[in-house]
Design a protein around this motif. Structure first.
Motif, PDB file in Angstrom:
ATOM      1  N   THR B 102       0.777  -1.256  -0.199  1.00  0.00           N
ATOM      2  CA  THR B 102       0.045  -0.047   0.005  1.00  0.00           C
ATOM      3  C   THR B 102       0.918   1.222  -0.073  1.00  0.00           C
ATOM      4  OG1 THR B 102      -0.021   0.180   2.459  1.00  0.00           O
ATOM      5  CG2 THR B 102      -2.063  -1.047   1.360  1.00  0.00           C
ATOM      6  N   GLN B 105      -0.096   4.226  -2.167  1.00  0.00           N
ATOM      7  CA  GLN B 105      -1.195   4.645  -2.365  1.00  0.00           C
ATOM      8  C   GLN B 105      -1.848   5.388  -1.039  1.00  0.00           C
ATOM      9  OE1 GLN B 105      -4.495   1.991  -2.567  1.00  0.00           O
ATOM     10  NE2 GLN B 105      -3.704   0.466  -1.247  1.00  0.00           N
ATOM     11  N   TYR B 106      -0.581   5.635  -0.228  1.00  0.00           N
ATOM     12  CA  TYR B 106      -1.299   6.468   1.034  1.00  0.00           C
ATOM     13  C   TYR B 106      -1.498   7.738   0.766  1.00  0.00           C
ATOM     14  CZ  TYR B 106       3.624   8.239   0.634  1.00  0.00           C
ATOM     15  OH  TYR B 106       4.786   8.843   0.121  1.00  0.00           O
ATOM     16  N   ALA B 107      -2.452   8.342   1.563  1.00  0.00           N
ATOM     17  CA  ALA B 107      -2.495   9.757   1.553  1.00  0.00           C
ATOM     18  C   ALA B 107      -1.971  10.412   2.877  1.00  0.00           C
ATOM     19  CB  ALA B 107      -4.048  10.106   1.846  1.00  0.00           C
ATOM     20  N   LEU B 109      -1.362  11.445   6.583  1.00  0.00           N
ATOM     21  CA  LEU B 109      -1.923  11.135   7.830  1.00  0.00           C
ATOM     22  C   LEU B 109      -2.388  12.041   8.589  1.00  0.00           C
ATOM     23  CD1 LEU B 109       0.764   8.506   8.836  1.00  0.00           C
ATOM     24  CD2 LEU B 109      -1.168   7.912   7.897  1.00  0.00           C
TER      25      LEU B 109
END
Lengths: 331, 167
Positions: B102, B105-107, B109
């Motif tokens: 993942t 695809q992190y945004a 925090l």
């Protein structure tokens, strides 16, 4: 050529191998009951990761059950600190940066809420439940359980439960494209052992201003549209479980909140007077949620849940106002 | 059947014969079981580390569960409208070690995650999502999580969600 045949007989004595893995539904349901009870009845402490769409958070949890009920402490380990202490239904959320403790009485949290028979039948009506293999999670051997939806109105859930205690070690929800929409997993865990009860004492939180955020009691959960709103086409398997008027920040009037559930997934419907601000109608994916907004009878209808788009859309489009509830009509 | 398997394993079967045996028997469960059994026995005799019982059936099951990724599409990182907030070292480590897949695809925090706009073949009207609107949902989300049924099968997520949404 026959040199292996001698060993074949020996081999057939190994039951785990020679028997096909037959898993009657009763066995799976027993596992669900066990899982449901374990997270409330056991003492445990550990670190878990929660991932919701793109967002990942790590937290530490400590849970204890004794004669006075359930006690739980949760601390976020990344981002800004949040500390949650729960003693049965009483929840304290400490937010240091705002120097605030939010106090809340959670009606939805009952001590030791085992799965009720009705919930069980909801589950088996809407999901095909089967046992998977065994896998290792956070150092524990776990039993895998898969709940597959019987139609397109809900998502697939996979559970990994500690093979001996049933404690849920990991879980994920996958959408119709088989993408994980959210998951939760322990990365470190100790089950059992002694836990210092003092850590659940909310009086020991730093002095801060308190805010009471308790939700008012429902008047009548099973009420048939007591506020004048009806739903003509609820997707199969979903039932209304709550209906309440609740205050909402930034709103002068309380908002009508109705919750539907199929035993696992929940969909919320919020109904409020349209107001002057323009309403953007349509579907928006919000993290793992689908949110659908529309205007009906001068009211803004917002439907959201961790369910496929078709579910929120159908529920939103089936809302009709008829009658004179305390929160309806263009008056 | 056992003779066939035996001959295959010993390399006694001629190529054409082997193909014929595999073609006619390969998919049959009992045949596969015996085949596995013979291999397990063989491994024991040769003192190589055997695979655990039922390995191949579990492998097949898991393989069948794996999503078929034909063309892995890299998710677009948030554009300049959603600047990435630098991840804390701890969070980064957690992301890499726990869910390497993942990582792309992190945004961020801290801020409200950017709404994902790309939903393929959605038969319904899509609202023009904006950051502003996304923030407007947070009260709904919070209320939703508070009222959702707690069956114990969600683990501790009801709280952590609430905590997360409070940010």
């Amino acid at each position: 050529m026959k040199k292996y045949s001698v060993f074949l007989g020996l081999f057939l004595l190994l039951p785990a191998y020679s028997q096909a893995e037959i898993t009657p539904q009763a066995d799976s349901l027993n596992w669900l009951r066990k899982i449901s009870a374990a997270s409330h009845q056991l003492n445990y402490s550990g670190v878990f990761v929660y991932q919701n769409s793109g967002r990942i958070e790590t937290s530490r949890i400590t849970h204890m059950a004794d004669e006075s009920g359930e006690h739980e402490k949760l601390e976020t380990l990344d981002g800004s600190l949040r500390e949650v202490i729960r003693n049965n239904e009483q929840v304290y959320c400490y937010i240091p940066e705002k120097n605030t403790v939010v106090i809340e009485r959670r009606r939805s949290i009952k001590p030791f809420p085992a799965l009720f028979p009705r919930q069980m039948s909801d589950l088996t009506d809407n999901y095909a439940i089967r046992k998977g293999g065994t896998e290792r999670v956070a150092g524990f051997d776990s039993q895998v359980l898969i709940l597959e939806p019987k139609d397109g109105y809900r998502y697939t859930r996979t559970l990994w439960a500690d093979a001996s205690t049933g404690l849920l070690l990991k879980t994920n929800v996958r959408n119709e494209k088989n993408e994980i929409v959210h998951q939760f997993a322990f990365t470190q865990l100790v089950i059992g052992g002694k836990i210092d009860k003092q850590i659940f004492d909310a009086q020991r939180l730093p002095k801060a201003k308190t805010v009471d955020a308790s939700v008012p009691e429902d008047k009548d959960v099973a009420g048939q549209g007591q506020y004048g709103w009806e739903f003509t086409r609820i997707p199969p398997g979903f039932r209304k479980i709550r209906e309440l008027m609740r205050p909402m920040p930034g709103r002068k009037q309380p908002v009508l909140h109705i919750v539907f559930s199929d035993g696992l997934a929940a969909v919320s419907v919020f109904i409020e007077p349209q107001g002057k601000a323009p309403v953007e109608e349509g579907l928006v994916p919000e993290g793992s949620m689908n949110v659908y907004t529309r205007v009906a009878s001068g009211h803004k209808i917002t439907v959201l849940g961790e369910v496929p788009a078709v579910t929120v859309t159908q529920i939103a489009n089936s809302v009709v106002f008829h009658g004179r509830g305390s929160h309806g009509g263009k008056d | 059947m056992t003779a066939e398997i035996s001959s295959l394993m010993d390399g006694e079967a001629e190529n054409e014969h082997a193909v014929r045996i595999l073609g006619s028997r390969g998919g049959q469960d009992d045949w596969t079981e015996v085949w596995d059994a013979y291999h397990l026995i063989g491994d024991c005799l040769r003192q190589t580390d055997p695979l655990s019982p039922g390995f191949s059936s579990r492998f097949s099951a898991r393989l069948a569960e794996e999503p078929t990724i034909l063309a892995p599409q890299r998710r677009k990182l948030p554009s300049v409208d959603h600047p990435l907030v630098a991840l804390s070292a701890a969070a980064s480590v957690a992301i890499i070690t726990f869910t390497g897949w993942t990582a792309y695809q992190y945004a961020d925090l801290q801020a409200t995650p950017a709404p994902q706009l790309a939903v393929a073949a959605q038969p319904v009207k899509m609202a023009a999502a904006s950051g502003k609107q996304s923030a407007g949902f947070s009260h709904y989300l919070l209320a939703h999580h508070e009222t959702s049924p707690v069956t114990g099968m969600e683990g501790v997520t009801p709280y952590i969600r609430t905590v997360a949404d409070n940010q």
